[in-house]
Every structure is written in structure tokens, then in C-alpha cells.
Design a protein around this motif. Structure first.
Motif, PDB file in Angstrom:
ATOM      1  N   PRO A  93       0.828  -1.213   0.000  1.00 35.07           N
ATOM      2  CA  PRO A  93       0.000   0.000   0.000  1.00 35.07           C
ATOM      3  C   PRO A  93       0.864   1.265   0.000  1.00 35.07           C
ATOM      4  CG  PRO A  93      -0.673  -1.524   1.730  1.00 35.07           C
ATOM      5  CD  PRO A  93       0.624  -2.034   1.188  1.00 35.07           C
ATOM      6  N   LEU A  94       0.401   2.270  -0.743  1.00 35.33           N
ATOM      7  CA  LEU A  94       1.210   3.484  -0.916  1.00 35.33           C
ATOM      8  C   LEU A  94       0.480   4.715  -0.390  1.00 35.33           C
ATOM      9  CD1 LEU A  94       2.458   2.936  -4.579  1.00 35.33           C
ATOM     10  CD2 LEU A  94       3.840   2.802  -2.492  1.00 35.33           C
ATOM     11  N   ASP A  95       1.198   5.529   0.365  1.00 33.62           N
ATOM     12  CA  ASP A  95       0.642   6.803   0.821  1.00 33.62           C
ATOM     13  C   ASP A  95       0.931   7.914  -0.180  1.00 33.62           C
ATOM     14  OD1 ASP A  95      -0.006   6.307   3.951  1.00 33.62           O
ATOM     15  OD2 ASP A  95       1.692   5.111   3.251  1.00 33.62           O
ATOM     16  N   GLN A  96       2.017   7.723  -0.931  1.00 37.22           N
ATOM     17  CA  GLN A  96       2.413   8.791  -1.855  1.00 37.22           C
ATOM     18  C   GLN A  96       3.054   8.201  -3.109  1.00 37.22           C
ATOM     19  OE1 GLN A  96       6.053  11.131  -1.077  1.00 37.22           O
ATOM     20  NE2 GLN A  96       4.756  12.952  -1.112  1.00 37.22           N
ATOM     21  N   VAL A  97       2.788   8.851  -4.243  1.00 35.90           N
ATOM     22  CA  VAL A  97       3.530   8.567  -5.473  1.00 35.90           C
ATOM     23  C   VAL A  97       4.040   9.907  -5.998  1.00 35.90           C
ATOM     24  CG1 VAL A  97       3.367   7.788  -7.873  1.00 35.90           C
ATOM     25  CG2 VAL A  97       2.224   6.489  -6.067  1.00 35.90           C
ATOM     26  N   ALA A  98       5.318   9.971  -6.344  1.00 31.96           N
ATOM     27  CA  ALA A  98       5.893  11.222  -6.852  1.00 31.96           C
ATOM     28  C   ALA A  98       6.552  10.944  -8.196  1.00 31.96           C
ATOM     29  CB  ALA A  98       6.912  11.772  -5.866  1.00 31.96           C
ATOM     30  N   THR A 141      -9.077   8.152 -11.558  1.00 27.49           N
ATOM     31  CA  THR A 141      -8.858   8.969 -10.366  1.00 27.49           C
ATOM     32  C   THR A 141      -7.824   8.312  -9.464  1.00 27.49           C
ATOM     33  OG1 THR A 141     -11.185   9.549 -10.491  1.00 27.49           O
ATOM     34  CG2 THR A 141     -10.048  10.139  -8.447  1.00 27.49           C
ATOM     35  N   VAL A 142      -6.937   9.140  -8.937  1.00 26.07           N
ATOM     36  CA  VAL A 142      -5.917   8.657  -8.013  1.00 26.07           C
ATOM     37  C   VAL A 142      -6.596   7.999  -6.806  1.00 26.07           C
ATOM     38  CG1 VAL A 142      -4.128   9.476  -6.410  1.00 26.07           C
ATOM     39  CG2 VAL A 142      -4.236  10.389  -8.736  1.00 26.07           C
ATOM     40  N   HIS A 143      -6.036   6.897  -6.329  1.00 22.31           N
ATOM     41  CA  HIS A 143      -6.618   6.148  -5.207  1.00 22.31           C
ATOM     42  C   HIS A 143      -6.740   7.045  -3.959  1.00 22.31           C
ATOM     43  CE1 HIS A 143      -6.999   3.076  -2.086  1.00 22.31           C
ATOM     44  NE2 HIS A 143      -7.428   2.283  -3.060  1.00 22.31           N
ATOM     45  N   PRO A 144      -7.854   6.921  -3.203  1.00 16.00           N
ATOM     46  CA  PRO A 144      -8.073   7.818  -2.062  1.00 16.00           C
ATOM     47  C   PRO A 144      -6.951   7.791  -1.019  1.00 16.00           C
ATOM     48  CG  PRO A 144      -9.991   6.403  -2.424  1.00 16.00           C
ATOM     49  CD  PRO A 144      -8.969   6.003  -3.434  1.00 16.00           C
ATOM     50  N   ARG A 145      -6.259   6.674  -0.929  1.00 16.51           N
ATOM     51  CA  ARG A 145      -5.214   6.564   0.107  1.00 16.51           C
ATOM     52  C   ARG A 145      -3.902   7.241  -0.327  1.00 16.51           C
ATOM     53  NH1 ARG A 145      -4.930   0.592   0.974  1.00 16.51           N
ATOM     54  NH2 ARG A 145      -4.344   0.365  -1.198  1.00 16.51           N
ATOM     55  N   THR A 146      -3.789   7.574  -1.624  1.00 12.25           N
ATOM     56  CA  THR A 146      -2.478   7.941  -2.178  1.00 12.25           C
ATOM     57  C   THR A 146      -2.459   9.372  -2.694  1.00 12.25           C
ATOM     58  OG1 THR A 146      -2.343   5.646  -2.894  1.00 12.25           O
ATOM     59  CG2 THR A 146      -0.717   7.143  -3.810  1.00 12.25           C
ATOM     60  N   SER A 147      -1.417  10.102  -2.310  1.00  8.97           N
ATOM     61  CA  SER A 147      -1.214  11.445  -2.857  1.00  8.97           C
ATOM     62  C   SER A 147      -0.270  11.336  -4.050  1.00  8.97           C
ATOM     63  CB  SER A 147      -0.595  12.342  -1.776  1.00  8.97           C
ATOM     64  OG  SER A 147      -0.036  13.489  -2.370  1.00  8.97           O
ATOM     65  N   LEU A 148      -0.670  11.900  -5.174  1.00 12.74           N
ATOM     66  CA  LEU A 148       0.193  11.872  -6.364  1.00 12.74           C
ATOM     67  C   LEU A 148       0.718  13.277  -6.631  1.00 12.74           C
ATOM     68  CD1 LEU A 148       1.367  10.599  -8.991  1.00 12.74           C
ATOM     69  CD2 LEU A 148      -0.812  11.136 -10.090  1.00 12.74           C
ATOM     70  N   VAL A 149       2.041  13.431  -6.653  1.00 14.94           N
ATOM     71  CA  VAL A 149       2.617  14.739  -6.972  1.00 14.94           C
ATOM     72  C   VAL A 149       3.485  14.627  -8.211  1.00 14.94           C
ATOM     73  CG1 VAL A 149       2.606  15.645  -4.620  1.00 14.94           C
ATOM     74  CG2 VAL A 149       4.612  14.458  -5.444  1.00 14.94           C
TER      75      VAL A 149
END
Ligand code: MIC
Ligand code: SF4
Length: 639
Positions: A288-293, A316-324
């Protein structure tokens, strides 16, 4: 004689020495680059040299690292750098114009030229067939002043690329596979040349991803030939005139050679906390990922970000994950905007950052405590992302984009056919690159309160009495010696202030203990000082009274930085000597100037009551620098 590419370029630039492995040579540097986090020191040093104007063919000062501007410091640095550039004849790439390596590739790189940059990923330029080398700021300052660059003649390793990349497998997987095989010290003392039938199919941005991460192998530089792909890339940038064909002669002999069969590659990622801890995505599993950069100088070409946008389109980006997303350059960002890819990224929920290093160097977007972040970057050293207990994985953009949608590490091959990525004309707009005036004599250099005078070392004494301040393991990074991130990076122009953080990730009491000891030594393992070129990892310990580093082996750039600032780099002669040494031992070296000229140097361990012998690998030129207490002292003494 049949020459490899390295020999061809070195011969064209050789100023002194013999091209035989082991010896030291001096070469002419055609181009230089600096970035803001290392640039202020480089230009303070350049100013001390008293030159009226840079003497290189081209010098560029980039602003890309310190762009958060949480307070006045970074903005002060930028203003200083802009005024220095105008004063001394340096092109100035304004904040927002992009990451130095990406912009240099697009707008300035020339096959066959030499480039010296105060950033360890300068070898990115090898994707264009440039001999591009990272160095400390002082070496770059010398090159700007017209001086030579010294290096030990590297071994040359050929990587023979055969086969074709399977769908969804990219350039990042090639370099990750090499890191898996060779490790973070596998390239030390080497230049890596790519050849073989599959080279012709790799575009310049793909090649640049590979040469960029040659830095993670510890290599001095990485080189691709300059061929039709190179010509096409330069023509698209409106710079076809800069192209020349350049390739190794048939039958050239290499010191080492390995073959990589691209057909057999699969999507890979480097696991926390080292770029060589590489596993396949399947082996890692659906973490599981909290962030993708997505971004950095490794993977933020237009093609990389277009691929991400195409995967994300309509989803849509997964609710658990922030994409920057941090695009590599303003050119890339404008092209994404023009072709509609930017809208797709925004619509999918990506957070768009400016074209800069950003999260790669912990300038914002630190992930949550204990979290997992997946990044298309090149380094995943512990704490570098800004969160000490986060784990960072490194992958290519395809893995990153599908993982952002699934909220866990995912294999893009399950996403059906690889999409068709349309080509589009390159947008050429250099208005954010300021050309220096013909005569900068009247330009006033602006120094805000963050720009502090440069500290200097004192000449080497006859006797050194030092406390062992710290004993480390192998592969210590300059991020551990002198951490970066949003809190510390703004202090890069203020050595007394930044020194408080030396070795903070390993031992918060270090700076205080060093100051109390007055004169200290650091004991290190293999590949000490790998990673960034930041000379602050030498300057700040010097400010705290560190006189010597005694290690099993050193990373190239850091070894030179230590010498440049008069810190003695010594080598253990046996592993037992390393084992026996303890923190807080008091060590004494007598008759230093004499002993430095001999084969071994005798150290008395006064605390434990024994003597042992250590070595060094300093050339006569480097010994002179060490005796003077650093390169600037020596230059001053010689007028
Ligand atoms: C890095 O990637 O570690 C940096 C930040 O770009 C450094 C330079 C620096 O520390 O300013 C590098 O790679 O040399
Ligand atoms: Fe910037 Fe990261 Fe590249 Fe260093 S590695 S130059 S911090 S993008």
C-alpha cells in the motif's frame, strides 16, 4: 589504435598526464553548470579567485533546488546568484525554468564536449555523448576560472545492450537492473560506456535516465554514442548544428564488459533505503502506498510525463495515495499543457508542482510518518524525503502511474496494451534563461544576510591529535553527513549555521561533541561519502574541527572535496584496524609532513595503547593542497 568513446573525448581534452589507469590527468572543461544549493559556495570561491569573467566556453547557473522560499534565505541566494551571473558572464536559468540536468540536456549539451557540474547527476549529459562529470563547487569554480579539472584515469566498462525492451519496461528498469548487479559502489573509479545493437533504439531522454543514475553506481561518468537519435533530439531542440557523430571504434578494448539482455527485463523498483536494493515489482508485491511522486532529473522528460498522463486519463488517483508531479523543465510543462496532458493529470487528481527538484531533495511533500512513498527519482536514502521513518521505493513512470491509481505497488503489464504516445513539436522558449551582458564590470553583486563569508582551514600542523568522533558502517551518504531538506537547505550559504546539523541523522550530539573535542576524526567503512556532490559535507565538518576521515574506501567526489578543504582522507590498511577502533579513542599522528611522503602513516591510539599504520592515495598535487590546508589557501599562497 582503436579507441573507445571515453578515450576519444579525453584525448581531445587532455592537458597533462598519461591516459593509463591509475594515474592522475588534467583535462580542459568546456562547459560548467551549478545549481543554487551548491552554487553559492562555488561562486563565493570563484569570486576569491579574482577572475574578471568566466573562461569556459559556456557556464550556466541554475535555480532548481532551493525553491520553497519559506523565509528570506533562498530568495537572497537567488538574488546573489543572479547578480554574480551577470557580473561574470554566466547564463542564468531562473527559478521555474527547470531542473539543471534536464534543461542542460535540452538547451546546452553538445556531444563530445566536457561538462563539469556542481551536482552529482551532471553525468546525465552523457545521454547526449558529452563527457559530463559531477564535482564539488570548488572544482567547478576552478574550471570557470579557466583551470583544469584533475581526475584519476578511470577504468572503462562497456555495457552491451542486446534485445528489445518488452512493453511497459523502460529505461529506468535498465539502470535499476545494473544497480542490482553492480551495487552502489560497482561504478566507483569507472566510466560506463553503453554500446551494442539496442542502443540505436533508445531515445536521448531514455539514455539520460540511464546516465543520470550512473551516479548511483558511483561511476565518474556514463556515456552513450552520439548517433541518429542524438541528431534527432538536437534537431527537435533547434540545435542540429551542435550535433556531431561520435562513437567507439570497432575493436576498442575495455577494462570490463557486461551484457544486458533487454528482452528479459521486467518492471523493477529499488527498495528502501538504497538505490541498489532492487527487486521486481512482483517480488515486492502489492505494498500500500501513501504517496507517489513523478519527476526529478531522472524521469521527468515530456515522454515520461505523457506516459503517466495517458495512464491516468479518465481515472482517479486512489483515495489513500497522494500523487505529486514535478515536471523536469518549463519546456516539458508547456508541452504537457499544449497537448492536453496537463489537464489529464490534474483531472486525475495529481498535485502539480513547479519545475524543480522539489520532493527529491525533501523540499516539500514529505510523506506521512511511517509511510511508503513510490518515486520515479534516483535516491531513496533514509530520511532524504523529509520523513525519517518513511520508506521510499524507486521505479519508472509506468509503475508509478498505475500504482497511484491502485493505491499500492502495481505491475503495469496487467494494464493491457502499452499506449501509443504521440510525438509533438518541442516548444523552444528561452526567455527564462538570462544571457549575461557583454561586459559585466559594472554589475553590483547583491549579498543578503544569508550569504556568509567562506570559512578557510589552517595549514596542516606537524602533529595531529584527534578524537574519534564517530565510527560508521559502509556506504555512508553525504545526505547522512550533511542532510538537506526544507529546514536545512536554506542554510547552504551559511556554514556556521548549517554545521549544527552535521551527522544529525546518525547522531544528534555530533556537532556539540565535535566542537568540544576541538580536533576530530571520523572512522568510516567502504564507499564513504557516496551520493551528492555537496561540498558542505566537507566544509561543515571542517568548521567543526574535523581534521581527518579514516575509511576503508571513499566515493570519488567526496574524496576530492575533503582534500579541497584540507581534511586528510586516510585509508585503513586492514579490516582488523577498523574493528579495533572505538568512538572517543584519542589518536595521535606525529611528523605528519614527513609521514605523508612515506608508504604508511603511523597512528598512536593513546586511549587503547597501541599503534597501527594507515595509507592514503593522494597524488603529489593533492599532498600540496592538504599541506596548505585546502585548495583556496594553496591558490592564495601561489598568488
Ligand atoms: C542531490 O540529488 O543529492 C543533490 C541535492 O542534487 C546534490 C547536490 C546538493 O546537495 O546540493 C547532488 O546530487 O550533488
Ligand atoms: Fe535535483 Fe533530485 Fe536531480 Fe538532485 S537528484 S538534481 S535533487 S532532481
Amino acid at each position: 589504435m582503436a579507441d573507445h568513446l571515453t578515450a576519444k573525448i579525453l584525448k581531445e581534452h587532455l592537458l597533462s598526464g598519461q591516459l593509463r589507469p591509475g594515474g592522475e590527468i588534467a583535462i580542459k572543461i568546456d562547459q560548467t553548470l551549478t545549481q543554487d544549493a551548491t552554487g553559492t559556495m562555488a561562486y563565493l570561491q570563484f569570486e576569491r579567485m579574482g577572475a574578471e569573467r568566466v573562461r569556459s566556453e559556456l557556464s550556466v547557473s541554475y535555480i532548481d533546488h532551493n525553491t520553497l522560499q519559506g523565509s528570506f534565505e533562498n530568495a537572497d541566494d537567488h538574488r546573489y546568484l543572479q547578480s554574480v551571473a551577470a557580473r561574470y558572464g554566466i547564463y542564468f536559468s531562473r527559478p521555474g525554468n527547470g531542473i539543471c540536468h534536464q534543461v542542460h540536456l535540452e538547451r546546452f549539451g553538445i556531444p563530445g564536449k566536457t561538462l563539469l557540474g556542481s551536482d552529482s547527476h551532471t553525468p546525465t549529459g552523457g545521454g547526449l555523448g558529452m563527457l559530463a562529470i559531477g564535482a564539488g563547487g570548488l572544482d567547478v569554480a576552478v574550471a570557470m576560472a579557466g583551470g583544469p579539472f584533475y581526475l584519476d584515469v578511470p577504468e572503462v566498462m562497456r555495457v552491451n545492450l542486446v534485445g528489445a525492451l518488452p512493453p511497459w519496461v523502460g529505461a529506468k528498469d535498465i539502470i535499476l537492473e545494473l544497480l542490482r548487479r553492480l551495487t552502489v559502489k560497482g561504478g566507483v573509479g569507472k566510466i560506463i560506456e553503453y554500446g551494442g545493437p539496442s542502443v540505436a533504439g533508445l531515445t536521448v531522454p531514455q539514455r539520460a535516465t540511464i546516465t543520470n543514475m550512473g551516479a548511483e553506481l558511483g561511476a565518474t561518468a556514463s556515456l552513450f554514442p552520439s548517433d541518429e537519435q542524438t541528431r534527432r533530439f538536437l534537431a527537435a531542440q533547434g540545435r542540429e548544428g551542435a550535433w556531431r557523430k561520435l562513437q567507439a571504434d570497432a575493436g576498442a578494448r575495455y577494462d570490463d564488459e557486461i551484457t544486458l539482455d533487454l528482452d528479459r527485463l521486467e518492471p523493477l523498483a529499488a527498495c528502501p533505503h538504497s538505490p541498489d536494493a532492487v527487486k521486481s515489482i512482483n517480488e515486492i508485491g502489492p505494498m500500500p502506498l501513501d504517496q507517489v511522486a513523478i519527476g526529478s532529473c531522472t524521469n521527468s522528460s515530456f515522454q515520461d510525463l505523457l506516459l503517466a498522463a495517458t495512464i491516468l486519463e479518465g481515472r482517479t488517483v486512489h483515495p489513500r495515495t497522494s500523487l505529486v508531479i514535478s515536471p523536469g523543465s518549463r519546456q516539458v510543462l508547456m508541452m504537457l499543457a499544449r497537448c492536453g496532458a496537463l489537464e489529464k493529470l490534474i483531472a486525475a487528481g495529481a498535485r502539480i508542482l513547479e519545475s524543480a527538484c522539489g520532493p527529491c531533495i525533501g523540499m516539500g511533500q514529505a510523506p506521512p510518518s511511517g509511510s511508503i512513498s513510490l518515486r520515479t527519482f534516483n535516491r531513496n536514502f533514509q530520511g532524504r524525503c523529509g520523513t525519517a521513518d518513511a520508506g521510499v521505493y524507486l521505479s519508472g513512470p509506468a509503475v508509478a502511474a498505475v500504482s497511484a491509481l491502485e493505491g499500492r505497488i502495481a505491475d503495469p503489464r496487467r494494464w493491457g496494451e502499452f499506449p501509443d504516445l504521440p510525438e509533438m513539436p518541442v516548444i523552444i522558449d528561452d526567455r527564462m534563461i538570462i544571457t549575461p551582458p557583454e561586459d559585466g564590470g559594472a554589475v553590483k553583486i547583491i549579498r543578503g544576510p544569508n550569504i556568509r563569508p567562506l570559512p578557510l582551514n589552517s595549514a596542516l600542523p606537524d602533529t595531529l591529535s584527534m578524537t574519534v568522533l564517530l565510527k560508521t558502517g559502509d556506504n555512508i551518504t553525504t545526505d547522512q553527513i550533511m542532510p538537506a531538506g526544507a529546514k536545512i537547505l536554506p542554510l547552504r550559504s551559511n556554514i556556521p549555521a548549517i554545521s549544527e546539523f552535521v551527522f544529525a541523522p546518525l547522531d544528534e550530539s555530533f556537532s556539540q561533541r565535535a566542537r568540544e573535542a576541538g580536533s576530530g576524526l571520523i572512522a568510516g567503512g567502504e564507499n564513504y561519502g557516496q551520493g551528492s556532490s555537496r561540498e558542505h559535507a566537507a566544509l561543515a565538518p571542517m568548521h567543526l574541527g574535523v581534521k581527518a576521515v579514516l575509511a576503508k574506501s571513499f566515493a570519488r567526489i567526496h574524496h576530492t572535496n575533503l582534500i579541497n578543504f584540507g581534511i586528510l582522507p586516510l585509508l585503513f590498511d586492514s579490516p582488523q584496524d577498523y574493528d579495533r577502533l572505538r568512538r572517543d579513542d584519542r589518536l595521535v599522528i606525529n611528523n605528519l609532513p614527513d609521514q605523508l611522503g612515506q608508504d604508511g602513516i603511523c597512528i598512536a591510539n593513546e586511549t587503547q595503547g597501541y599503534k597501527f599504520t594507515v595509507k592514503h592515495r593522494l597524488s603529489p598535487r593533492q599532498l600540496e593542497i592538504i599541506r596548505a590546508g585546502g585548495l583556496l589557501n594553496l591558490m592564495r599562497a601561489k598568488g
